[in-house]
Structure formats: structure tokens, C-alpha cells
Write an enzyme that holds these catalytic residues in place. Sequence first.
Site, mmCIF file in Angstrom:
data_model
loop_
_atom_site.group_PDB
_atom_site.id
_atom_site.type_symbol
_atom_site.label_atom_id
_atom_site.label_comp_id
_atom_site.label_asym_id
_atom_site.label_seq_id
_atom_site.Cartn_x
_atom_site.Cartn_y
_atom_site.Cartn_z
ATOM 1 N N GLU A 164 0.716 -1.235 -0.002
ATOM 2 C CA GLU A 164 0.040 0.027 0.019
ATOM 3 C C GLU A 164 0.799 1.081 0.201
ATOM 4 O O GLU A 164 0.992 2.114 0.918
ATOM 5 C CB GLU A 164 -0.844 0.156 1.150
ATOM 6 C CG GLU A 164 -1.948 -0.965 1.307
ATOM 7 C CD GLU A 164 -2.982 -1.043 2.268
ATOM 8 O OE1 GLU A 164 -2.852 -0.025 2.965
ATOM 9 O OE2 GLU A 164 -3.817 -1.668 2.484
ATOM 10 N N GLU A 375 -5.741 -8.284 1.157
ATOM 11 C CA GLU A 375 -6.671 -7.745 2.590
ATOM 12 C C GLU A 375 -8.054 -7.562 2.432
ATOM 13 O O GLU A 375 -8.293 -7.085 1.056
ATOM 14 C CB GLU A 375 -6.054 -6.469 3.188
ATOM 15 C CG GLU A 375 -4.507 -6.835 3.653
ATOM 16 C CD GLU A 375 -3.889 -5.387 4.150
ATOM 17 O OE1 GLU A 375 -4.569 -4.742 4.873
ATOM 18 O OE2 GLU A 375 -2.575 -5.376 4.506
HETATM 19 C C1 BGP Z 1 -4.452 -1.628 5.593
HETATM 20 C C2 BGP Z 1 -3.014 -1.941 6.191
HETATM 21 C C3 BGP Z 1 -3.219 -2.779 7.305
HETATM 22 C C4 BGP Z 1 -4.389 -2.670 8.146
HETATM 23 C C5 BGP Z 1 -5.713 -2.390 7.486
HETATM 24 C C6 BGP Z 1 -6.755 -1.867 8.462
HETATM 25 O O1 BGP Z 1 -4.310 -0.365 5.005
HETATM 26 O O2 BGP Z 1 -2.380 -2.705 5.166
HETATM 27 O O3 BGP Z 1 -1.751 -2.952 7.850
HETATM 28 O O4 BGP Z 1 -4.264 -1.998 9.177
HETATM 29 O O5 BGP Z 1 -5.408 -1.478 6.654
HETATM 30 O O6 BGP Z 1 -6.416 -0.588 8.756
HETATM 31 P P1 BGP Z 1 -7.035 0.033 10.063
HETATM 32 O O7 BGP Z 1 -5.786 -0.622 11.059
HETATM 33 O O8 BGP Z 1 -6.542 1.589 10.115
HETATM 34 O O9 BGP Z 1 -8.359 -0.041 10.303
#
Ligand code: BGP
Length: 470
Positions: A164, A375
Site C-alpha cells: 500500500e 486484505e
Molecule cells: C491496511 C493496512 C493494514 C491494516 C488495515 C486496516 O491499510 O495494510 O496494515 O491496518 O489497513 O486498517 P486500520 O487498522 O486503519 O483499520
Amino acid sequence: MSAFPKEFLWGAASAAYQVEGAHDADGKGPSIWDTFSHLPGTTYQGTNGDVAVDHYHRFREDVALMAEMGMQSYRFSISWPRLLPQGRGTVNEAGVKFYSDLIDALLEHNIEPMITLYHWDLPQALQDEGGWEARSTAEAFEEYARLCYQRYGDRVKLWSTFNETVCFIGFGYITGGHPPGVQNPARAIQACHHVFVAHAKAVAAFRTSGIAGQIGFVNVLQTHTPLSQSAEDLAAYQLAEGIFTHWLYDPVLKGEYPAELLAQTQALWGVPQFAPGDEQLLRDNICDFIGLNYYKRETIAANNQESHLTINTTGEKGSGHQQGNEFGFKGLFKFVRNPNGVYTDWDWEIYPQGLTEGIMNIKARYGDIPIYITENGLGAKDPIIDGEVVDDDRIDYLRQHIGAIEDAIKQGADVRGYYPWSFIDLLSWLNGFQKQYGFIYVDHNKDLARQRKKSFFWYQKLIASNGAER
Ligand code: BGP
């Protein structure tokens, strides 16, 4: 019967800083997140990854749980400063051993490892030399990637370089909410270019390493929709697509920047600056696959005002995307609340069809590139009823998004695996431990004890039926 091919990988994902803890154990050097999260006011209630969920010391227990759930693949990241405390040079063998043992434990349970080389925890030592704004960081990344290939390449087939760019560059160099806390678009663009260079160098090194595997790049799949069909909103929407998709995907999937935007940014800010050979380097090192992280859709409108980002970090619905103060770029576009949208308590729009649309858009622009959904998940405060974590909302969310992937497969997309975020409840960068995503609950009042959630058993059945039973 489902449309998922029989070799489809059902997995789950995590990232080193968010699960491992052991932030200074066994010779690990500090990362920029270790430094940043200790500065006052940077994270939710000062939470940090010093201990996280202590996966570093409990990985065998965690891998046993993954196996029990039936996971076929595990996406995790390597902490660069655990291997190279100074970012380059001296190798920390204890750190190398940790991942080596983790990989062996996974393979013993027939769980295919998928490694992310960079999930945001840059060695602080390299930040001190300029971080991603310094080209030398791209060279250090190549050295680090080679080390990983040498030590793990005999056992690991699936690799991705970066996670990302839009987040660690966007938050790190435009909004300033992530380290190094800069707010300067021109510096962001040059830092981002060095990330593409680092990626291409690491891909080139991979191709000569002899590893019988594939290397890719992981991006946010940011599906957009215009607020209205007005010419202004449509133009804003096109621009958002150009910046959030084409700028970030084209260099790794086509080996070049989108020409029109490149000309505009170079005219406006004089960046990105290319070193001799960069164009060729990008062209020669296109990815084997693309990883897509999909959580939400964004609604885009024209924007003529200054605004700053208000992130909802509390889980109080409505505290993000406040009307009259929506985040955007003056003269370009802004992100607004979709009046017809369904939102999570963190103000993220739930829109499963966006995953189908996004996958098909990627296929339309980049051809038959293999895709992994690296993800996808629901951040929520899970209810506990009579001692059981009853995360029905998460089950609904995942069920709908798995349906959306199946639709894309039926329409001809080559989707090869699914990695919900996340295997276990872990540290959210800015939201602490209250924003839960996992199949496994971690009790922070009871020595970080692990507990299977309702979704654990649901996913177990789903995997056993290759996606049919959901
Ligand atoms: C993505 C990242 C993750 C994770 C996820 C959820 O952008 O790759 O590492 O954190 O988002 O985000 P958040 O924890 O801000 O809800």
C-alpha cells in the site's frame, strides 16, 4: 459447488509491526513506527507495537490455530530492522532465525507462506539518512530483499515487495499522520518514485535468484464513484482514478507512469525526477501478480476549498468525513460521504460489489494479471455474549465480499487467493486494539490469551468446502 478453482488459496494476513511485539528483542533495531508511536499524540491513546499481541514469542501457538482453522496460506511481513538493524550491512542472525522458524512451522502444517517485504516499518537508521526521499534507501531495500531471498527463497514461493504505497506515502508525506509526518506533495511524489525504483530492483534481483516462485506488489484497491453525474464531479472522479489507481498501479504493471499525469506533475512541481536508467528499470521489471487490499468504496466530488483530514479513530460513527470538512485537494477533488451508503462504525463504506468492479477494472486496464486479494475485512468492536465473541457482522461482511470475488472469477478474472485482514486481532496503526479484525480474539486483560471467535468456525467450514458453504 463454488466457482473457486481447486488450487485457490484460502488464507489470512497480518503485518510484523501489528502482531510481533518484541520491539527491541534479540538485536532488532528500531523502525520508524517504534519511534513515531512513542511521540505524544500520534496514535490512539498512545498505543504502540512494543508488545502488540506478542506473536514473536507465541508464533507456534498461533500457527497451530491457523492450521486448526484450515488456513492454506498466511500472508505476513518481515520487519526489515529485525534482520538488518541499521537497514543494511550487519545481519542480525536471531532475527533471520525467527522468520525461518515461522516458515518451517507453517510448512509443517501445509500452510503456504506469502511474504511482504515492506509493510511500513522502515529501519529508523535509514530514515535518519533521508528515508524514501533518499535514493540510497532503494539500494538498501535491494540488499535487504536479496538477504530474504537467500535465507527463505528455498521455502517461500509467494513474495510481494511493498504494501500500500498510497498509505505509507500518502499518510507519511501528504497528510502527515504516519511517519515521517511530512506534509508536502512534491516530496511525496519523489519518495514514491524511489519506492517504485526499489520495487523494480527487488524484482530484478528476484528473477536472478533462481527462486521458483512469483513476486508481486500490493496496492489498495480504491474503488471510486462520483457523487453526481455533473461534469465537475465526473472530472473529479476521473482525477481520483488517475491518482489513486493509475499512478500507483501503472509503474508496477505497465512499467511506466500515466503519461498525462506525469507531464502535469513534472510541470507543476518538477517531480518525479528520474535517474538515468529508471525508465528502463521499471519497464523491465513488471510484477508477476498484483495483490489487492479492498475495504471500502470512496465517493468523489469536485472541490474548491482547503480541507484537512479528520480520521475517525474512535469507532464513533460520523466522526470521520464530517460535512463541510471533507478531506480533499483544493481544485482537484474531495472524498465525501455517500448519502445512500452503508457505513461501518469507523465510517468506511461497505460496498461488496466494489470488489467485483475493482477487480474487473484492473483486468480491463492491465490484462490477465494474476490477482490475490491480500486484505479485506471489517474493523469493529466485537460483542462478547456469555463469554463467546459473536462477530456476526464480520461474517456477513466476509461472506458478501467472498461472493463478490466469486462473481469476478465467473466474469473471467484470474483470482488465486483470499487473505482476510486479519488472522488475529492486532494493533491498528492509529486505532489501537479496539478496532478488531481477526478470527481470533486476544484478551489484553488476561495475558494476551487467544480465543476463537464465531467467525473462526465459520471460516473453517468455508475453507473445508472451498468457498461453497458460507
Ligand atoms: C491496511 C493496512 C493494514 C491494516 C488495515 C486496516 O491499510 O495494510 O496494515 O491496518 O489497513 O486498517 P486500520 O487498522 O486503519 O483499520
